[in-house]
Structure formats: C-alpha cells, structure tokens
Design a protein around this motif. Structure first.
Motif, PDB file in Angstrom:
ATOM      1  N   LEU A 233      71.034  18.068  43.330  1.00 59.24           N
ATOM      2  CA  LEU A 233      71.933  18.690  42.369  1.00 59.24           C
ATOM      3  C   LEU A 233      71.232  19.736  41.511  1.00 59.24           C
ATOM      4  N   TRP A 234      69.938  19.558  41.244  1.00 60.53           N
ATOM      5  CA  TRP A 234      69.240  20.478  40.334  1.00 60.53           C
ATOM      6  C   TRP A 234      68.855  21.802  41.011  1.00 60.53           C
ATOM      7  N   ASP A 235      69.055  21.907  42.327  1.00 57.27           N
ATOM      8  CA  ASP A 235      68.668  23.118  43.051  1.00 57.27           C
ATOM      9  C   ASP A 235      69.846  24.096  43.074  1.00 57.27           C
ATOM     10  N   LYS A 236      70.079  24.763  41.937  1.00 55.29           N
ATOM     11  CA  LYS A 236      71.257  25.634  41.810  1.00 55.29           C
ATOM     12  C   LYS A 236      71.240  26.785  42.807  1.00 55.29           C
ATOM     13  N   SER A 237      70.076  27.398  43.006  1.00 55.17           N
ATOM     14  CA  SER A 237      70.010  28.545  43.910  1.00 55.17           C
ATOM     15  C   SER A 237      70.346  28.142  45.339  1.00 55.17           C
ATOM     16  N   ARG A 238      69.933  26.937  45.733  1.00 50.47           N
ATOM     17  CA  ARG A 238      70.226  26.472  47.087  1.00 50.47           C
ATOM     18  C   ARG A 238      71.707  26.064  47.217  1.00 50.47           C
ATOM     19  N   LEU A 239      72.287  25.579  46.155  1.00 50.30           N
ATOM     20  CA  LEU A 239      73.706  25.205  46.188  1.00 50.30           C
ATOM     21  C   LEU A 239      74.599  26.428  46.351  1.00 50.30           C
ATOM     22  N   THR A 240      74.239  27.507  45.676  1.00 47.56           N
ATOM     23  CA  THR A 240      75.121  28.673  45.634  1.00 47.56           C
ATOM     24  C   THR A 240      74.697  29.810  46.568  1.00 47.56           C
ATOM     25  N   GLY A 241      73.499  29.719  47.159  1.00 51.40           N
ATOM     26  CA  GLY A 241      73.025  30.778  48.054  1.00 51.40           C
ATOM     27  C   GLY A 241      73.940  30.983  49.242  1.00 51.40           C
ATOM     28  N   GLY A 294      68.800  31.318  52.333  1.00 49.55           N
ATOM     29  CA  GLY A 294      70.216  30.966  52.291  1.00 49.55           C
ATOM     30  C   GLY A 294      70.471  29.664  51.558  1.00 49.55           C
ATOM     31  N   GLY A 295      71.735  29.367  51.360  1.00 48.41           N
ATOM     32  CA  GLY A 295      72.116  28.139  50.665  1.00 48.41           C
ATOM     33  C   GLY A 295      73.404  27.579  51.222  1.00 48.41           C
ATOM     34  N   LEU A 296      74.028  26.690  50.454  1.00 42.47           N
ATOM     35  CA  LEU A 296      75.262  26.057  50.914  1.00 42.47           C
ATOM     36  C   LEU A 296      76.495  26.904  50.624  1.00 42.47           C
ATOM     37  N   GLY A 297      76.328  27.958  49.827  1.00 41.93           N
ATOM     38  CA  GLY A 297      77.460  28.837  49.547  1.00 41.93           C
ATOM     39  C   GLY A 297      78.594  28.144  48.818  1.00 41.93           C
ATOM     40  N   LEU A 298      78.273  27.231  47.918  1.00 43.15           N
ATOM     41  CA  LEU A 298      79.292  26.424  47.245  1.00 43.15           C
ATOM     42  C   LEU A 298      79.589  26.928  45.841  1.00 43.15           C
ATOM     43  N   SER A 299      80.736  26.540  45.350  1.00 40.50           N
ATOM     44  CA  SER A 299      81.125  26.806  43.969  1.00 40.50           C
ATOM     45  C   SER A 299      80.621  25.665  43.090  1.00 40.50           C
TER      46      SER A 299
END
Length: 557
Positions: A233-241, A294-299
């Motif tokens: 959860l703390w990896d914001k860049s990976r969540l939204t990349g 890249g990341g998960l591309g999530l909101s």
C-alpha cells in the motif's frame, strides 16, 4: 488505541535486560534534568534499549508505546516509531526447530520439498522474505506447484509470551488478544471466517481477497497460506504508474488466479542460478514494462474506498474487526477490469463485537454525523465515559464541533500558571488525570474500543499517506447508518424504521462532501493539505489547548 497502564513501568526491572536508578520526579522542574522533555528523552531511551535488547514480543510492546499519542509524551513516540520496521530475522536453524517441534518431522517431510534439487519435490527459501515481531515468512513451492507463504513463529515468543505479558501487566483484555495473536491456528480460523464474510457481501466480494489457508500444513506456530503477489500500500508510484501488462489483463494472482510457474521449470537450474542468496521465487514483473517503471495504473480513490468499505463492514455489519491494518498487511492487485483488488493478510489480531455493542457503535457514529448530542451522550455514558466531546473528537480524529465544549472549559478552568508553558503543563496534568480515571477501571467501558480506535487511526493514516483521495468520515458514517438497515440480527420492524432514517441521513452527508471538496480545491491550488492533513492539524490545535502535544507519524496509530 492500545493501552499501556501506569503499572507497567515499575515492573520492567524484572525482565532480561534492566536499568537501575531512582524514579524521576514528576514535577515540572525535575532534578537531574534540564527540562521535562529532556527527562522524557532519557526515560524513553532507557525503555527503548531494554525492549530492543529483549526482542520478540517486546518489539510488539514497543510498537504499542509508539502509538500512545494521547497519553505518553511525544519523545516516546519519536523514539519507538523505528520499531515498526526493525524486526531482526531469526536463523533458518531456529525456524527449522519450530517446524520439527510442531509437526514431529523435518521441513522436507512436512512440505514435500528438497534443498538438493530433486525434480520430483518442491523447493523452499531458507532466508525469510519478511520478518516481524512475532514471526517471519518464507516462500516455498510445493511439489504440486502451489506457491505458499510459510509463516514461522520465532522461538523466543513461546518462552516470553506467558511470563512477559504477566510482567508487563497490561489490561487483561489486551493481554488476551496478544496471546491469541501467537496462536496461528486461531489466525487461520479468523482468516477463513473473514473470507466467508467477504464472499457473502456483494459490495465487497469482487474487490477484496483473503488468501487461502492450508490446514494440513498449519500448526500453532506454523501457518501456510497461498503466496500473494501484489504491491504494498505504501508504494504510491507503483500503484499509480502506467499499466504495461496488456489490455484487460490482471496483475499476477489477481482474483485468485493461479500463479504461473517459471517457463524453464527446472528445480536444479533454479538452485544453480541462486546458490548463495537462495532467492528462488520467480520475479513476475513483466507488467512493469521494459524499463521497469510501470505500475498497476490504479486510482488511489478506488484503493482507499475499497479499504474503508472493508473495515467499515467489519466494524458495523459483521462485528469481526481486523485490528492491525497497517500498510505491511495490505497488498493491492489489478483486476482485468482495471479496478483495484485489496488483499488483506495477517489475521491474528481480531476483536469480536457483540451485536448490542455493534448497534450502539453504529448509532454513535451516525449521531456524530448529525450532531445528535443527546444520543451521543446517552451512548457514551452507558459505556462509562463522561467526556462525550473528547471521545467524539478522538473517534473522528478531528475536533467535534457539535458538542457544548463543557469538557474543554472544565480542563481550562482554574489554571493558575502565568506563563504559557506553565498553563500547558497544568492542563496536561488535568487531562491525563481524567484519562486515567476513565482507563483505571477496565470494567467501566467496552474493551473493544481499544482496538477499534487503533483500526480507525491506522486507516486514517493510510488515507492521509495516499493524499486523502476519499472522504473517509463520510464513507464510514454511511456504513454505520446502512448497517442499521442491513444487520441480520435486527427485527424487520427495526430495519424498516432505520431505513427511513437512513434516507434522511444521506442528505446530511452532503455537508461532509462540501468540506471534503473544499479541501481538495485548496490542495490542488497548493494552499492547503488534504482533508486528513487538515483534520489532523485541527486535532493538534485542540489537543494543545488541553496540554497534550500530538506528534505521531502517519502509521503510528
């Protein structure tokens, strides 16, 4: 909020490491120290060194100390915050002994693995992938291809848990919960129960995932569950990349899909490729793209809405509450739809709310949103708590503006200090005295509030860390009101009456939205923080009036 009683500190000298010396004075001008803060730093360092040297369960107590933002001085919070990610890993020899003692067999026999590359058997990593205060987790692939997380309790925990909890002399309810956390068969039951509850709730079943537990490979000190691939959860860049994993493709394991074995599938080759560090688990990072950025591309709004929906359902609808929802226990994956899937792990620390108390708590939360002071006071006083305004503010984690401020006026009344520092000291003493009066007799108030408060604070911290993408208070209040309609243990007449009230309540929530969007506009313009930041700033200002300084970090409970 977790409770560490005043009775704790005098008994610490009986533990493995101890310090000596006379008790420090409690006056505002202490001898042998230049100031009160310096005195707190000295005592915090002593206690920190003791708990850090003892390790194991003592780290858990240190984490509890770090969370006492309303009771202990900020010097303790700062000192002990490092214990959240400072858990030494035990040797493989120790982990192997636990497996042998619990199963009467070697790890090779229990899990059907080989450390020599037998192609007919599975494999296991000797070095842990994660290490916490109670246990550490090892990756393994069983001979049938299932990848699992083997959670092995640290050997010292079994020796410490009985005597050490007695020595620390915590509130009995807290002690019982901590004891249950060291029973992995109990954790397995909690996990399965939560999986069933989620599966039975249409609003959550396709958004939340609870890992499967394998009972034949689980004991009191060893728990085996399916391995989870996901983003912390703390990896914001990976969540939204940006998502590089393909159109309508999920991230590895999302939705309970089986993890694909590596293409070569050769155990001997895997061991030869990783002979030193024993990192045998396949790295499934294709979705990060060729450059790995890249990341998960999530909101983040989608992620946090799912989280608050889950913990609100636990609190108001089911009465089975996970009490350790920090970022280390939450993974995020991407579903084929492009939506977020939340995976919740570590189900050792739970509380079970009785239906009557759960209904009371739901009505209490709903009343906070509608400024129904009479109902708030009636419910809080039935719990043995006389300071309704303070308790309401602590629950919302912002000043409750619907009360009469009688508590604050009483605290401030009669302060004699001429200097601001003296008045703050007097206010702090009066505040702490009133808190001790509430907490001194644990039979006066529902013990569940200790861990419910912990859950709320950590979820608030998660939202704050991600930039306050959602109106947490509104979502929580909505679930509190709606649960009084959906709860299976209410009569049809009660549900019908509550449904009418719920429709009216939804209009009330519009005011909360106005405040939320106002903070979002200020945040976008760079003239203010998010909603959670502003609420915490308000809380700190109010607390300062009471002589209490709140300096806790985002995830310190």
């Amino acid at each position: 909020m977790e409770i560490l009683t005043d009775r704790t500190l005098p008994t610490l000298g009986t533990t493995k490491s101890s310090f000596t010396g006379k008790a420090d004075s409690c006056s505002k001008n202490p001898p042998l120290a230049p100031s009160i803060p310096a005195l707190h730093v000295r005592n915090a360092q002593r206690l920190f060194d003791l708990l850090r040297a003892n390790g194991g369960l003592y780290l858990k107590i240190g984490q509890a100390i770090a969370m006492q933002s309303a009771i202990l001085p900020p010097e303790f919070q700062k000192m002990f915050s490092s214990l959240f990610d400072d858990a030494p890993q035990n040797s493989w020899e120790d982990a192997e002994k636990v497996i042998r003692e619990d199963f009467g067999k070697s790890p090779e026999e229990v899990f059907g693995i080989s450390f020599d590359g037998d192609p007919e058997l599975g494999i296991m990593e000797r070095s842990a992938r994660a290490s916490a205060s109670v246990a550490q987790v090892h990756w393994a692939r069983l001979k049938d291809g299932r990848e699992v997380a083997v959670k092995i309790q640290k050997r010292e925990i079994a020796q410490q848990v009985g005597m050490d909890l007695w020595t620390f002399n915590l509130v009995p309810y807290v002690t019982e919960r901590l004891l249950l956390e060291t029973d992995f068969e109990n954790e397995a039951k909690n996990s399965e129960k939560m999986a069933q509850l989620v599966a039975g709730e249409p609003r959550l079943r396709n958004r939340v995932y609870i890992p499967k537990v394998y009972h034949d490979l689980t004991s009191t000190r060893v728990m085996t569950a399916e391995w989870i691939e996901g983003v912390r959860l703390w990896d914001k860049s990976r969540l939204t990349g940006s998502w590089e994993g393909g159109w309508r493709q999920p991230s590895p394991g999302a939705g309970g899909r089986s993890l694909q074995a590596p293409e070569h599938g050769n155990v001997i080759q895997e061991l030869e490729n990783h002979p030193l560090d024993e990192r045998l688990k396949p790295e499934r990072d294709y979705w990060k793209g060729a450059d790995g950025k890249g990341g998960l591309g999530l909101s983040l709004k989608d992620v946090m809405t799912t989280m608050i929906d889950l913990f609100s359902a636990q609190m108001f609808l089911w009465g089975s509450v996970h009490c350790d929802p920090h970022p280390g226990n939450i993974f995020i994956r991407r579903l084929p739809s492009g939506k977020a899937e939340l995976v919740l792990i570590d189900h050792g620390l739970y509380i079970q709310m009785k239906p009557e108390f759960r209904h009371q708590y739901s009505l209490f939360w709903k009343s906070l949103m509608t400024f129904d002071n009479a109902t708030i006071k009636r419910i809080v006083e039935s719990w043995g708590i006389n300071n309704a305004d303070v308790f309401a503010s602590a629950t919302l984690m912002r000043p409750y503006t619907g009360g009469d401020n009688s508590t604050g006026d009483e605290i401030k009344k009669g302060l004699t200090g001429k200097e601001q520092s003296d008045r703050a000291y007097e206010a702090a003493q009066k505040t702490r005295k009133s808190v001790r009066e509430i907490l001194s007799d644990e039979k006066k108030w529902p013990q569940e509030l200790i861990f419910i408060g912990r859950n709320l604070r950590i979820v608030q911290g998660n939202n704050q860390f991600l930039g306050s993408p959602v109106n947490r208070v509104k979502i929580t209040g909505y679930w509190a009101s709606r649960s009084l309609v959906d709860s299976p243990d209410l009569s049809f007449r009660e549900k019908l009456k509550n449904f009418g009230r719920h429709l009216i309540f939804r209009f009330v929530l519009f005011g909360s939205d106005l405040y939320f969007y106002a903070t979002k506009i200020r945040q976008a313009l760079g003239t203010g923080g998010g909603m959670e930041d502003e609420m915490e700033a308000q809380m700190k200002r109010m607390a300062k009036d009471f002589g209490v300084e709140l300096n806790h970090g985002v995830f310190e409970g």
